[in-house]
Design a protein around this motif. Structure first.
Motif, PDB file in Angstrom:
ATOM      1  N   UNK A  18       0.235   9.342  -0.011  1.00 44.93           N
ATOM      2  CA  UNK A  18      -1.201   9.620   0.035  1.00 44.93           C
ATOM      3  C   UNK A  18      -1.456  11.124   0.188  1.00 44.93           C
ATOM      4  N   UNK A  19      -0.732  11.755   1.091  1.00 43.70           N
ATOM      5  CA  UNK A  19      -0.916  13.186   1.339  1.00 43.70           C
ATOM      6  C   UNK A  19      -0.562  14.021   0.108  1.00 43.70           C
ATOM      7  N   UNK A  20       0.593  13.743  -0.483  1.00 37.27           N
ATOM      8  CA  UNK A  20       1.035  14.513  -1.651  1.00 37.27           C
ATOM      9  C   UNK A  20       0.128  14.252  -2.848  1.00 37.27           C
ATOM     10  N   UNK A  21      -0.248  12.996  -3.041  1.00 38.20           N
ATOM     11  CA  UNK A  21      -1.119  12.649  -4.158  1.00 38.20           C
ATOM     12  C   UNK A  21      -2.494  13.291  -3.989  1.00 38.20           C
ATOM     13  N   UNK A  22      -2.989  13.353  -2.765  1.00 33.92           N
ATOM     14  CA  UNK A  22      -4.265  14.003  -2.503  1.00 33.92           C
ATOM     15  C   UNK A  22      -4.201  15.474  -2.898  1.00 33.92           C
ATOM     16  N   UNK A  23      -3.116  16.143  -2.529  1.00 36.14           N
ATOM     17  CA  UNK A  23      -2.935  17.553  -2.885  1.00 36.14           C
ATOM     18  C   UNK A  23      -2.892  17.734  -4.403  1.00 36.14           C
ATOM     19  N   UNK A  24      -2.077  16.927  -5.072  1.00 40.87           N
ATOM     20  CA  UNK A  24      -1.948  17.040  -6.529  1.00 40.87           C
ATOM     21  C   UNK A  24      -3.265  16.728  -7.230  1.00 40.87           C
ATOM     22  N   UNK A  25      -3.986  15.715  -6.756  1.00 38.71           N
ATOM     23  CA  UNK A  25      -5.250  15.331  -7.386  1.00 38.71           C
ATOM     24  C   UNK A  25      -6.283  16.448  -7.237  1.00 38.71           C
ATOM     25  N   UNK A  26      -6.344  17.050  -6.053  1.00 39.09           N
ATOM     26  CA  UNK A  26      -7.286  18.157  -5.842  1.00 39.09           C
ATOM     27  C   UNK A  26      -6.963  19.318  -6.762  1.00 39.09           C
ATOM     28  N   UNK A  27      -5.686  19.650  -6.876  1.00 43.17           N
ATOM     29  CA  UNK A  27      -5.274  20.762  -7.743  1.00 43.17           C
ATOM     30  C   UNK A  27      -5.614  20.511  -9.208  1.00 43.17           C
ATOM     31  N   UNK A  28      -5.571  19.257  -9.621  1.00 39.91           N
ATOM     32  CA  UNK A  28      -5.839  18.946 -11.023  1.00 39.91           C
ATOM     33  C   UNK A  28      -7.296  18.578 -11.279  1.00 39.91           C
ATOM     34  N   UNK A  29      -8.101  18.524 -10.199  1.00 39.43           N
ATOM     35  CA  UNK A  29      -9.512  18.193 -10.351  1.00 39.43           C
ATOM     36  C   UNK A  29      -9.773  16.725 -10.603  1.00 39.43           C
TER      37      UNK A  29
ATOM     38  N   UNK B 130      -8.830   9.893  -7.391  1.00 38.18           N
ATOM     39  CA  UNK B 130      -8.088   8.653  -7.536  1.00 38.18           C
ATOM     40  C   UNK B 130      -8.534   7.665  -6.474  1.00 38.18           C
ATOM     41  N   UNK B 131      -8.384   6.371  -6.724  1.00 34.72           N
ATOM     42  CA  UNK B 131      -8.746   5.382  -5.721  1.00 34.72           C
ATOM     43  C   UNK B 131      -7.866   5.518  -4.478  1.00 34.72           C
ATOM     44  N   UNK B 132      -8.415   5.175  -3.335  1.00 33.18           N
ATOM     45  CA  UNK B 132      -7.686   5.295  -2.072  1.00 33.18           C
ATOM     46  C   UNK B 132      -6.804   4.077  -1.795  1.00 33.18           C
ATOM     47  N   UNK B 133      -6.938   3.035  -2.592  1.00 36.03           N
ATOM     48  CA  UNK B 133      -6.206   1.799  -2.316  1.00 36.03           C
ATOM     49  C   UNK B 133      -5.066   1.538  -3.306  1.00 36.03           C
ATOM     50  N   UNK B 134      -4.371   2.582  -3.692  1.00 34.03           N
ATOM     51  CA  UNK B 134      -3.257   2.440  -4.636  1.00 34.03           C
ATOM     52  C   UNK B 134      -2.053   1.774  -3.970  1.00 34.03           C
ATOM     53  N   UNK B 135      -1.246   1.124  -4.785  1.00 36.85           N
ATOM     54  CA  UNK B 135       0.025   0.585  -4.306  1.00 36.85           C
ATOM     55  C   UNK B 135       1.082   1.683  -4.345  1.00 36.85           C
ATOM     56  N   UNK B 136       2.229   1.407  -3.758  1.00 36.03           N
ATOM     57  CA  UNK B 136       3.331   2.371  -3.801  1.00 36.03           C
ATOM     58  C   UNK B 136       3.703   2.705  -5.238  1.00 36.03           C
TER      59      UNK B 136
ATOM     60  N   UNK C  82       0.835  -1.217   0.000  1.00 36.95           N
ATOM     61  CA  UNK C  82       0.000   0.000   0.000  1.00 36.95           C
ATOM     62  C   UNK C  82       0.864   1.259   0.000  1.00 36.95           C
ATOM     63  N   UNK C  83       0.356   2.317  -0.637  1.00 30.80           N
ATOM     64  CA  UNK C  83       1.103   3.573  -0.680  1.00 30.80           C
ATOM     65  C   UNK C  83       1.372   4.070   0.740  1.00 30.80           C
ATOM     66  N   UNK C  84       2.427   4.848   0.858  1.00 30.77           N
ATOM     67  CA  UNK C  84       2.805   5.397   2.157  1.00 30.77           C
ATOM     68  C   UNK C  84       1.910   6.586   2.511  1.00 30.77           C
TER      69      UNK C  84
ATOM     70  N   UNK D  15       1.847   2.381  -8.022  1.00 30.04           N
ATOM     71  CA  UNK D  15       0.770   3.123  -8.688  1.00 30.04           C
ATOM     72  C   UNK D  15       0.746   4.578  -8.231  1.00 30.04           C
ATOM     73  N   UNK D  16       0.912   4.783  -6.928  1.00 35.10           N
ATOM     74  CA  UNK D  16       0.922   6.145  -6.389  1.00 35.10           C
ATOM     75  C   UNK D  16       2.066   6.946  -6.993  1.00 35.10           C
ATOM     76  N   UNK D  17       3.237   6.331  -7.095  1.00 38.08           N
ATOM     77  CA  UNK D  17       4.393   7.013  -7.664  1.00 38.08           C
ATOM     78  C   UNK D  17       4.135   7.417  -9.113  1.00 38.08           C
ATOM     79  N   UNK D  18       3.528   6.538  -9.872  1.00 39.40           N
ATOM     80  CA  UNK D  18       3.237   6.837 -11.272  1.00 39.40           C
ATOM     81  C   UNK D  18       2.223   7.977 -11.386  1.00 39.40           C
ATOM     82  N   UNK D  19       1.201   7.979 -10.526  1.00 42.13           N
ATOM     83  CA  UNK D  19       0.225   9.073 -10.545  1.00 42.13           C
ATOM     84  C   UNK D  19       0.875  10.381 -10.108  1.00 42.13           C
ATOM     85  N   UNK D  20       1.747  10.334  -9.121  1.00 40.28           N
ATOM     86  CA  UNK D  20       2.444  11.538  -8.669  1.00 40.28           C
ATOM     87  C   UNK D  20       3.260  12.119  -9.817  1.00 40.28           C
TER      88      UNK D  20
END
Length: 69
Positions: free
Chosen positions: A31-42, A45-51, A25-27, A53-58
């Motif tokens: 999660x915190x950084x991805x949440x910020x980036x996702x909100x900024x971009x509108x 994302x799913x809450x159950x990403x792997x490390x 599971x992502x760290x 997957x999270x890195x790729x989305x970041x």
């Protein structure tokens, strides 16, 4: 810290799909950084990403974020 260093050095960065712990599971930090980036971009994302997957989305969302040059 403070010194100018290259962000990417050839051969030092592994593809997230090759990470030994990539399927864990992502760290909390991811999660915190991805949440910020996702909100900024509108995006939502799913809450159950792997490390990995999270890195790729970041990486992808950093390209859309005004806070990242």
């Amino acid at each position: 810290m403070g010194a100018s260093t290259p962000q990417h050095q050839e051969g030092l960065e592994k593809d997230p799909s090759d990470w030994v712990t990539g399927d864990e599971p992502m760290t909390g930090a991811q999660r915190s950084y991805l949440d910020t980036l996702a909100k900024e971009s509108g995006e939502q994302l799913p809450a159950d990403l792997t490390k990995a997957q999270a890195s790729e989305h970041i990486d992808r969302l950093q390209g859309k974020s005004p806070r990242v040059d």
